[in-house]
Structures are given as structure tokens and as C-alpha cells.
Write a protein that holds these residues in place. Structure first.
Motif, mmCIF file in Angstrom:
data_model
loop_
_atom_site.group_PDB
_atom_site.id
_atom_site.type_symbol
_atom_site.label_atom_id
_atom_site.label_comp_id
_atom_site.label_asym_id
_atom_site.label_seq_id
_atom_site.Cartn_x
_atom_site.Cartn_y
_atom_site.Cartn_z
ATOM 1 N N ALA A 134 0.979 -1.183 0.153
ATOM 2 C CA ALA A 134 -0.002 0.088 0.228
ATOM 3 C C ALA A 134 0.840 1.282 -0.038
ATOM 4 O O ALA A 134 0.551 2.189 -0.431
ATOM 5 C CB ALA A 134 -0.906 0.080 1.303
ATOM 6 N N MET A 135 2.042 1.239 0.479
ATOM 7 C CA MET A 135 2.895 2.466 0.727
ATOM 8 C C MET A 135 3.289 2.839 -0.932
ATOM 9 O O MET A 135 3.346 4.071 -0.916
ATOM 10 C CB MET A 135 4.214 1.948 1.418
ATOM 11 N N ALA A 136 3.265 2.008 -1.907
ATOM 12 C CA ALA A 136 3.318 2.644 -3.371
ATOM 13 C C ALA A 136 2.391 3.365 -3.705
ATOM 14 O O ALA A 136 2.612 4.305 -4.563
ATOM 15 C CB ALA A 136 3.529 1.343 -4.036
ATOM 16 N N MET A 137 1.259 3.346 -2.957
ATOM 17 C CA MET A 137 0.116 4.126 -3.413
ATOM 18 C C MET A 137 -0.490 5.249 -2.263
ATOM 19 O O MET A 137 -1.200 6.131 -2.578
ATOM 20 C CB MET A 137 -1.087 3.381 -3.743
ATOM 21 N N ILE A 138 0.250 5.049 -1.202
ATOM 22 C CA ILE A 138 0.315 6.137 -0.166
ATOM 23 C C ILE A 138 1.078 7.488 -0.474
ATOM 24 O O ILE A 138 0.649 8.521 -0.615
ATOM 25 C CB ILE A 138 0.527 5.551 1.147
ATOM 26 N N TYR A 139 2.371 7.186 -0.744
ATOM 27 C CA TYR A 139 3.128 8.357 -1.067
ATOM 28 C C TYR A 139 3.057 8.568 -2.448
ATOM 29 O O TYR A 139 2.635 7.834 -3.277
ATOM 30 C CB TYR A 139 4.596 7.694 -0.667
ATOM 31 N N THR A 140 3.531 9.809 -2.745
ATOM 32 C CA THR A 140 3.503 10.418 -4.014
ATOM 33 C C THR A 140 4.945 10.339 -4.379
ATOM 34 O O THR A 140 5.714 11.433 -3.905
ATOM 35 C CB THR A 140 2.664 11.849 -4.096
ATOM 36 N N SER A 141 5.157 10.037 -5.753
ATOM 37 C CA SER A 141 6.438 10.220 -6.201
ATOM 38 C C SER A 141 6.456 9.879 -7.905
ATOM 39 O O SER A 141 5.741 8.966 -8.272
ATOM 40 C CB SER A 141 7.403 8.809 -5.913
ATOM 41 N N GLY A 142 7.187 10.736 -8.412
ATOM 42 C CA GLY A 142 7.132 10.736 -9.893
ATOM 43 C C GLY A 142 7.584 9.565 -10.526
ATOM 44 O O GLY A 142 7.158 8.913 -11.550
ATOM 45 N N ILE A 143 8.464 8.735 -9.686
ATOM 46 C CA ILE A 143 8.911 7.331 -10.222
ATOM 47 C C ILE A 143 9.039 6.594 -8.895
ATOM 48 O O ILE A 143 9.296 6.924 -7.899
ATOM 49 C CB ILE A 143 10.402 7.597 -10.640
ATOM 50 N N ILE A 144 7.976 5.389 -8.929
ATOM 51 C CA ILE A 144 8.046 4.362 -7.974
ATOM 52 C C ILE A 144 9.101 3.335 -8.104
ATOM 53 O O ILE A 144 8.998 2.621 -8.982
ATOM 54 C CB ILE A 144 6.835 3.849 -7.885
ATOM 55 N N HIS A 145 10.226 3.590 -7.353
ATOM 56 C CA HIS A 145 11.214 2.621 -7.581
ATOM 57 C C HIS A 145 10.800 1.337 -6.461
ATOM 58 O O HIS A 145 10.992 1.398 -5.182
ATOM 59 C CB HIS A 145 12.585 3.029 -6.845
ATOM 60 N N PHE A 146 10.195 0.435 -7.004
ATOM 61 C CA PHE A 146 9.969 -0.728 -6.211
ATOM 62 C C PHE A 146 11.479 -1.636 -5.696
ATOM 63 O O PHE A 146 12.182 -1.790 -6.305
ATOM 64 C CB PHE A 146 9.314 -1.642 -6.991
ATOM 65 N N ALA A 147 11.222 -1.909 -4.587
ATOM 66 C CA ALA A 147 12.519 -2.341 -3.625
ATOM 67 C C ALA A 147 12.787 -3.838 -3.742
ATOM 68 O O ALA A 147 14.006 -4.018 -3.448
ATOM 69 C CB ALA A 147 12.370 -1.799 -2.246
ATOM 70 N N ASP A 148 12.001 -4.625 -3.978
ATOM 71 C CA ASP A 148 12.446 -6.120 -3.924
ATOM 72 C C ASP A 148 12.680 -6.735 -5.088
ATOM 73 O O ASP A 148 12.913 -6.214 -6.281
ATOM 74 C CB ASP A 148 11.232 -6.764 -3.194
ATOM 75 N N SER A 149 12.721 -8.115 -5.117
ATOM 76 C CA SER A 149 13.564 -8.916 -6.203
ATOM 77 C C SER A 149 12.709 -9.593 -7.195
ATOM 78 O O SER A 149 11.512 -9.354 -6.994
ATOM 79 C CB SER A 149 14.208 -10.059 -5.425
ATOM 80 N N GLU A 150 13.227 -10.103 -8.388
ATOM 81 C CA GLU A 150 12.380 -10.618 -9.140
ATOM 82 C C GLU A 150 11.761 -11.773 -8.794
ATOM 83 O O GLU A 150 10.626 -12.017 -9.219
ATOM 84 C CB GLU A 150 13.612 -11.243 -10.421
ATOM 85 N N GLU A 151 12.385 -12.557 -7.844
ATOM 86 C CA GLU A 151 11.532 -13.664 -7.306
ATOM 87 C C GLU A 151 10.485 -13.316 -6.638
ATOM 88 O O GLU A 151 9.362 -13.979 -6.637
ATOM 89 C CB GLU A 151 12.685 -14.522 -6.311
ATOM 90 N N VAL A 152 10.576 -12.209 -5.760
ATOM 91 C CA VAL A 152 9.248 -11.723 -5.052
ATOM 92 C C VAL A 152 8.214 -11.315 -6.040
ATOM 93 O O VAL A 152 7.038 -11.688 -5.816
ATOM 94 C CB VAL A 152 9.506 -10.584 -4.148
ATOM 95 N N PHE A 153 8.445 -10.436 -7.016
ATOM 96 C CA PHE A 153 7.615 -9.998 -7.979
ATOM 97 C C PHE A 153 7.089 -11.393 -8.778
ATOM 98 O O PHE A 153 5.678 -11.245 -8.711
ATOM 99 C CB PHE A 153 8.156 -9.289 -9.063
#
Length: 643
Positions: free
Chosen positions: A514-533
């Protein structure tokens, strides 16, 4: 060496033909300004000794108590002996513009404005501009005379007097060091006038923005700065706030660990005249959500200097450093480019070490071949000198790079604020996006330079590596920062960190998403790995593919700093409600979903699964006017409306 000079332009008396001296009996007449809706008011006052102060009210209730104003130059004083020379007529102005990165795409506000000219004992003039609008008030100092000789400002007396026992959320301003100041400390729950406590590092003041709940908790106030353009340092608040008076402080002379800045006896603001100083902004709301949605900082910033900004497109990026901080191989960078390509992310971020990998494996060419635009990391010292910066930006643009993440600024000194303006401008000329890290907080710059799409200046998910208190405090902080740091400008929190690092996460997996949609950022840099995605259920994969990086419209549903936040957000034909719990206890919420679901008959909710730390639960229901949900401790939810 300390500069000494005779300030000839400031000691000359101004000829009487230009101004009409206001009589002593009328010194305080007309020294106020009200917003168009008559709710917010700022009023200046001159004491018998010529000392200047102000107060701010809303609905005639005091928001900022009687607070000092004034400036002290090396050879001139504007703290006492002042008299009114001229009060301008009230003017009305409208600020309507679009932001590339925002809670609400269009800002449209009407302000009242007024300028008051004061004269000191030496006959020198100082103007104070006042602004009042529906979201708050602001003021700034200005000197309109033209003079080529540099002026040095030794002290700004400006204070913000907050009532006794008012609750506040303040961030300590860290002492200069290898990685500080970087606005990467906790926002601390305080009472007005409390000494600094709970800081991660030794601290020398409080940061702005600073949030307070005043007027017996009936109003919220955010103190901030706007319009810093390089003729002034970034400012914070003095550490001594006894009696609830928070006073302006300048950047320190030792804030130079990461940049080739000269040694100085002091780091006072310095400029030729004319000199327009930054806005001191006081945002006011009846609810905390009014502060969250305020655009007053950008309203007061200069309009966009980029005539055609069509090339600036917010988006999402895969990022390898968080999950693989020591792997700088071409294969690893390419793996995350593949993540971006498979999820439809517009960008991929190549962090420190990318240049060697590019020489060995042409990772930039690989990204471009996949239809993914590369962003690259850089060290601040490489971008401080103007000529080197311009050359470097051209080289990167010629390589196919789309944006730069420039790290380790760690200073609010005037030279650094000026260099940042150069970074935005020179990057724009090469059509490069800018992401600042290890940096000062934004001050309305994303309106003036919309290619400035995000910045750190936030205690983000990398803290799971470095800060032992972060797991316990992260949820609470995530319900405070949208009302403080994110109001100042886009925030690169780097969300969605599920893999456990050195300090084990306590927030639920849904909270992290949810933090990806709570914070406002012009580029959302997702933090985790390919395996998690790749392990995510299809509903979450589709959410990540569709998730916007900016919004057309945002409304607050729940706005309770330190406890909970729930936002309703729309972008084009997409509509969501997203919420998080900042506490250790479950929180019941009830929402009329029909209010936010025009054109939709169903909704999909993502919440906690059987293992809340790692699993999700996805369910679909018909839209209802009486939806109830228990927000899990340190938990979250995402509602996506569907046809």
C-alpha cells in the motif's frame, strides 16, 4: 575571512517624494491581510520600540501566537526602530496550473496579497510581502533597491509561536556528517517547546516541514518554506523552542562533507540587491487531511520554466540495489530490466556500479532494446561544477539515459541550493529526469522544474539495513510522512520491501504494498527482487502493472497522523481506496464505497493473508454503502474498483 563593508545604499535616506510617511498614530493600521473566504488572517504589529511581530488566526482563533519578525545584516538592523512607510492596496491573484507529480493534477487557488514597506533608524527600506489563501498564509522579506555590492544576512528573527502543550510531529535536523543532514530521521511526537529527543544522530535543530495540532486540537498547521532559489540557504528551525517559539535557522558552515565546498567562517545568506527571500509558509486546515492535500508550497513557487514538458512522464521502475546490494554485474542489472519489461514499468534504475557493468555488458543498450528507459546513479560532487555537469548530462543523454539519481548532497548551504537549481535546468535541456538522494527536502521545485520528479529526504525502506528502531516505528512514520515530508514534494520511499533484511520487518505485506499508493513520487522505485515479483498472485501482478505514479484526484477518507490514513485516488479510468494502520492494534473502518465508485459495480480488495508478513488475501465483492473492515495491526488494504 569575514566580509566587512559600508552599506551605502542602506544608510541613505529615501527621498520623501517617493513615499508618504505614515503617522505614528496609524503605524498598525492596515498591517493585516485576510483570505478571500475571510477565514485565514495574518496581522503584523509594531511595538512602541519599533519591533515587528505577527500573529495568524483562523475564524478569529489564534493559530500562530504573537511571533517575532526581523533581519540583522552585517551593517544594518531591521529588528527594532522600524516604522511603516507604505502599505500597498490588496490585490487578488489566481494560481492555476498542472503538476506532473501530485495528489491532484490541477491546482487552482485564489490568494489575496499585500506588500508593506518599513524603514529602519538608518532610513533603509525593507518590504514584507503577505499572502493569504484558503489553505493558509505566508510572508517573505524583500529588498527592491538595486545594488551590486554583496549583502550578508547574519540573523533572521522570524519565529513561529505555537501554543503551550500543542501536539506536534517534528523531525530532528541532524548535525553535519558523512551522510547528514539528509532529512532521514524519525518524525518525533512532541509537545510544543519540548527539547530534541529520539533522534538517530546528534541534531542541531528541527526540520521543516513541521506539523502541529493547535487551537485545542481544532486546527492543524504545517510550517514550511517555498521559493528557495539559490540566493538563500535551505532553512530549518532552531533547537531551542522554549515557550513554543520555533525560530528560523540557517544551514551550518560545516555542511560540506560530500561536496567541494570552501571552508567559511560562517555560512550566512549572501546576495546582491535586489533580494527576494524565500516564503515562510503556514498551511492551516481544520483536518489533518487538509494539510496532506495542500498545494500552497507549489502555489508560491515560480511557474514552470519548461515550455514543453510533454517528455516528462511519471512511471515505475525496477531497482536491484535493495535486494542485491553487492551485485553490480551486467546480468543482475539486465535481470531487473527484464522485471520492468514484464510488468510494463517505464523505467529501470541502475544504481552505483552501473558504469563498469555498462562497459562490460552494455546494460543501457539492453534496456533500450526491451523498450525500458534507463535511469542511472551519480555522485553529487560530479554534478556540482556547472561545466562538468552540463558535459556529463550531454554524455548521458547521448547514451540513451532518461534520468539521473544524484546522491549524497547532505547540505542545505546556499551554494548547494544554487547548484540544485542548476541541476534541474541543465538536466531539462537534455530531457533528463532528476531524482535527488541524500538531499534536502523539496521546496516547491517540482512546479518550477517538473523534470524534478522525486527525492529521498525521507527515512525509507533502506532503513531495514541500517536502523534498528525502524521496524517498530515504520508503520507509525508511514502515517505521519504523508502529512509532512510528502506535502513538501515527491518522496522516493522505495516501497514494497518484503524480503527480510538485517532488521526484520513488522509491517504486514499489504501495508508495504500500500505504501506505493500512499506516497506520491514521480517514479516509484520498487525495492524487492525478481523472485518476489514473480511469486505474487495474478491480481497483485495486474495491480502493479496498472498502478499509476501520479494522480488526477485524491480525497482523504481517514487522516489521523501517527494512527491511520485512508485515501481515495483516481487516475484516468482507474479508481482506488488505499489505507494503512500505523498502530499495533486493529482499527475498524467503515466507508461508503458508493461515494467513490461512480461507474463501477464491484471492488477487489487486497488485504492480509494467513501469514500477514508475507501473504495476501484477494477477494471481490459488490460495491456497498456500508463497507466495514478491520485494519490489521501495522496492516493495510487496497481496494480496486472494477466493472
Amino acid at each position: 575571512m569575514k566580509k566587512m563593508f559600508i552599506n551605502r545604499s542602506l544608510i541613505l535616506l529615501i527621498p520623501a517624494m517617493f513615499f508618504v510617511q505614515v503617522s505614528s498614530k496609524a503605524q498598525n493600521e492596515g498591517l493585516f491581510l485576510k483570505s478571500k473566504d475571510n477565514l485565514n488572517k495574518i496581522e503584523l504589529s509594531l511595538a512602541k520600540d519599533g519591533k515587528l511581530s505577527y500573529e495568524v488566526t483562523r475564524r478569529d482563533k489564534k493559530i500562530i501566537l504573537d511571533s517575532p519578525l526581523g533581519l540583522t545584516f552585517e551593517n544594518n538592523d531591521f529588528t527594532s526602530g522600524l516604522s511603516v512607510v507604505k502599505v500597498s492596496p490588496v490585490e487578488e491573484k489566481r494560481e492555476k496550473y498542472e503538476l506532473k507529480v501530485a495528489n491532484n493534477k490541477v491546482a487552482d487557488h485564489v490568494f489575496k496579497s499585500k506588500s508593506i514597506i518599513f524603514k529602519n533608524k538608518q532610513g533603509a527600506l525593507m518590504t514584507i510581502d503577505l499572502i493569504a489563501g484558503e489553505e493558509g498564509v505566508a510572508f517573505r522579506y524583500k529588498f527592491t533597491e538595486k545594488e551590486n555590492q554583496s549583502r550578508v544576512l547574519k540573523n533572521e528573527l522570524t519565529g513561529f509561536h505555537i501554543e503551550q502543550n500543542a501536539k506536534g510531529w517534528l523531525q530532528p535536523y541532524n548535525k553535519a556528517g558523512d551522510y547528514t543532514p539528509g532529512y532521514e530521521d524519525f518524525y518525533v511526537d512532541v509537545k510544543s517547546g519540548d527539547p530534541i529527543s529520539g533522534a538517530r544522530n546528534e541534531s542541531v535543530g528541527w526540520c521543516m516541514p513541521a506539523l502541529f495540532n493547535v487551537n485545542d486540537t481544532k486546527n492543524w498547521v504545517l510550517i514550511a518554506e517555498s521559493g528557495a532559489d539559490g540566493t538563500f540557504p535551505g532553512c530549518h528551525l532552531q533547537p531551542d523552542s522554549k515557550g513554543g517559539i520555533y525560530s528560523i535557522a540557517f544551514a551550518k558552515k560545516d555542511e560540506k562533507f560530500t561536496l567541494p565546498l570552501p571552508d567559511k567562517e560562517n555560512a550566512y545568506p549572501e546576495s546582491n540587491l535586489p533580494w527576494t527571500m524565500p516564503w515562510r509558509v503556514i498551511m492551516i486546515g481544520d483536518k489533518a487531511g487538509d494539510i496532506l492535500l495542500s498545494t500552497m508550497i507549489t502555489d508560491l513557487a515560480p511557474a514552470s520554466k519548461i515550455a514543453d514538458a510533454s517528455w516528462i512522464v511519471p512511471g515505475k521502475a525496477a531497482w536491484s540495489w535493495w535486494s542485491h546490494p553487492e551485485d553490480f554485474t551486467p546480468e543482475m542489472y539486465n535481470k531487473f530490466t527484464d522485471v520492468s519489461a514484464s510488468f510494463g514499468f517505464r523505467y529501470t534504475l541502475f544504481d552505483a556500479g552501473w558504469e563498469k557493468a555498462n562497459k562490460e555488458g552494455k546494460i543501457i543498450d539492453y534496456a533500450l532494446s526491451k523498450g525500458v528507459q534507463p535511469l542511472v546513479w551519480g555522485y553529487s560532487a560530479e554534478y556540482y561544477d556547472a561545466e562538468k555537469r552540463k558535459k556529463r548530462f550531454k554524455e548521458l543523454a547521448d547514451m540513451g539515459v532518461k534520468g539521473v539519481k544524484i546522491d549524497f548532497w547532505c547540505s542545505d548551504r546556499q551554494e548547494v541550493i544554487a547548484a540544485l537549481q542548476g541541476v534541474f535546468e541543465d538536466a531539462a535541456k537534455e530531457h533528463l529526469l532528476v531524482n535527488l538522494h541524500g538531499t534536502t527536502v523539496p521546496r516547491g521545485w517540482h512546479r518550477t522544474w517538473p523534470n524534478f520528479v522525486t527525492a529521498e529526504a525521507i527515512l525509507g525502506t533502506e532503513s531495514y539495513f541500517y536502523e534498528p528502531r525502524f521496524p517498530e516505528k515504520a508503520a507509525e512514520q508511514n502515517t505521519v510522512l504523508p502529512f509532512t515530508r510528502n506535502v513538501a514534494g515527491p518522496a522516493d520511499y522505495t516501497p514494497f520491501a518484503l524480503t527480510f533484511r538485517k532488521y526484520t520487518r513488522l509491517n504486514t505485506a499489504t501495508h508495504e504494498l500500500a505504501m506505493a499508493m500512499i506516497y506520491t513520487s514521480g517514479i516509484i522505485h520498487f525495492a524487492d527482487s525478481e523472485e518476489v515479483f514473480n511469486s505474487l498472485p495474478d491480481a497483485l501482478k495486474n495491480l502493479l502493472k496498472e498502478m499509476p505514479a501520479t494522480w488526477d484526484k485524491t480525497e482523504y477518507v481517514i487522516a489521523d497522523p501517527g494512527k491511520a490514513i485512508v485515501l481515495a485516488r483516481q487516475k484516468d479510468n482507474l479508481s482506488y481506496i488505499v489505507g494503512i494502520n500505523g498502530t499495533n492494534t486493529a482499527l475498524p473502518v467503515a466507508i461508503d464505497l458508493k461515494k467513490y465508485s461512480k461507474g463501477f459495480s464491484k471492488f477487489r480488495i487486497i488485504s492480509e493473508g494467513k501469514d500477514p508478513l508475507m501473504e495476501f488475501n484477494v477477494q471481490t465483492y459488490p460495491v456497498t454503502s456500508n463497507w466495514k473492515h478491520n485494519l490489521a495491526p501495522k496492516g493495510g488494504f487496497i481496494i480496486q474498483f472494477i466493472k
